[in-house]
Design an enzyme around this catalytic site. Sequence first.
Site, PDB file in Angstrom:
ATOM      1  N   HIS A 171       0.713  -1.161   0.160  1.00  0.00           N
ATOM      2  CA  HIS A 171       0.100   0.106  -0.118  1.00  0.00           C
ATOM      3  C   HIS A 171       0.503   1.388  -0.169  1.00  0.00           C
ATOM      4  CE1 HIS A 171      -3.377   2.745   1.716  1.00  0.00           C
ATOM      5  NE2 HIS A 171      -1.829   3.041   2.092  1.00  0.00           N
ATOM      6  N   GLU A 172       1.421   1.128   1.349  1.00  0.00           N
ATOM      7  CA  GLU A 172       2.892   2.464   1.028  1.00  0.00           C
ATOM      8  C   GLU A 172       3.103   2.967  -0.456  1.00  0.00           C
ATOM      9  OE1 GLU A 172       2.989   4.933   3.343  1.00  0.00           O
ATOM     10  OE2 GLU A 172       1.122   3.259   4.403  1.00  0.00           O
ATOM     11  N   HIS A 228       1.373   4.406  -2.895  1.00  0.00           N
ATOM     12  CA  HIS A 228       1.559   5.646  -2.439  1.00  0.00           C
ATOM     13  C   HIS A 228       2.536   5.854  -3.926  1.00  0.00           C
ATOM     14  CE1 HIS A 228      -1.570   6.070  -0.307  1.00  0.00           C
ATOM     15  NE2 HIS A 228      -1.173   5.978   0.954  1.00  0.00           N
ATOM     16  N   GLU A 277      -5.739   7.061  -0.654  1.00  0.00           N
ATOM     17  CA  GLU A 277      -5.635   5.872   0.006  1.00  0.00           C
ATOM     18  C   GLU A 277      -7.071   4.860  -0.606  1.00  0.00           C
ATOM     19  OE1 GLU A 277      -3.729   5.720   2.761  1.00  0.00           O
ATOM     20  OE2 GLU A 277      -3.095   7.332   2.570  1.00  0.00           O
TER      21      GLU A 277
END
Length: 467
Positions: free
Chosen positions: A327-328, A331, A407
């Site tokens: 997920h990070e 970004h 997100e």
Amino acid sequence: MVETIFDLPVEKQIFYAVLGFSWTVYLWEAYLSYRQRRIYRSTTHVPQELGKIMDSETFEKSRLYQLDKSNFSFWSGLYSETEGTLILLLGGIPFLWAVAGSVTTRFGFGPEYEITQSLVFLTLATLFSALTGLPWSLYNIFVIEEKHGFNQQTLGFFLKDAVKKFAVTQCILLPVTSLLLYIIKIGGDYFFIYAWLFTLAVSLVLVTIYADYIAPLFDKFTPLPEGELKTDIETMAKSISFPLTKVYVVEGSKRSSHSNAYFYGFFKNKRIVLFDTLLEDYSPLNKSGEPQPEQPESDETSAEVKVKPKNKKQGCNNPEILAVLGHELGHWKLGHTVKNIVISQMNSFLCFSLFAVLIGRKELFVAFGFNDSQPTLIGLMIIFQFIFSPYNELLSFCLTVLSRRFEFQADAFARNMGKASELYSALIKLNKDNLGFPVADWLFSMWHYSHPPLLERLRALGNVKQD
């Protein structure tokens, strides 16, 4: 005949407009918080759709924790708004400026040394803010966080940390402010461009050096040991061409049992930082289910950091850690970091441009009690903090909406990497570990949540079967 605000001198109109808008924002925030507190009070049982992902005990703990936090926020917000109003009404800003002037005069610096007076003013203002905020911080950490099992600090550690933070802040704030004021003074008609470029350079330098030189002053960073987790992280980073150079574990457990993870660095020098509380295999809170014996006070680490028993396993297993990092890294891969920097700098340039237009307006200074002088630092404070406040509120809301969109996109990126199931379970674990309350008032959520509520994220990940 009744006098209205429009019959007052323009400087009075400015003053009351600023004061009125400040209270309007406060009342709006208070109303939103009231709506959310009503949810906390009324939702006492796990909703049916949450039954499979949250047990009743954790649900009740999170409800009471968030209710306490909301009540605290109400009283601290009321105090802050009242304090700010009294400072404006009683002329606190010009008074503190005069005190700073008397201090510099005593050391032989006259009114022509405006930058020196500005630095003294800034030091006094930040000291006042730190002292008035100290009781609220103490209550938040040693009453609320302590009550709900998150605080790991002792009072001595907290106070030493507060002094260290103040000192480091001053070491950065004072030189940067003095250079900024000097640039504005000598920059001529295009000073706003030079000022913007300077603040851009400072922000890039601070982001670059923060984790290597500033953060280690407060927390211990150690390289993640060689092993399966590190190998898997490096493999995943390589698969999306993320230029990873180091992976650190930060000792966040000596402050709080809340967990986090982030990456930093520019160009080909990226580092990943994992909180020890995020890692099931590394969290000290998982080491023992029994209280640890007290150590002698001479042992600094033991004297400063409390070790508490934990009845439940905290953190995520390795596949879940990889999903969180997926997920990070999403970004980064999707350009969210760069987009945020671009938006921030566009906003900064716009604000400096408008500042250049407004700084010559004497009525702005008169409105806040500066009848005979127009200090540049005071102009920055008045324009950026007060005059721009409606714009700042609108921008903040837009960035919150954008953040939620980012997100969802980062979650989708992790899902496309084949980590939907692991991210699904990781989000549930992190929500439990941090006592996040999964039910939110729609208006409160829309205005405040930079991250989507848990249920929305889980739905977006799809119907993933859980063990």
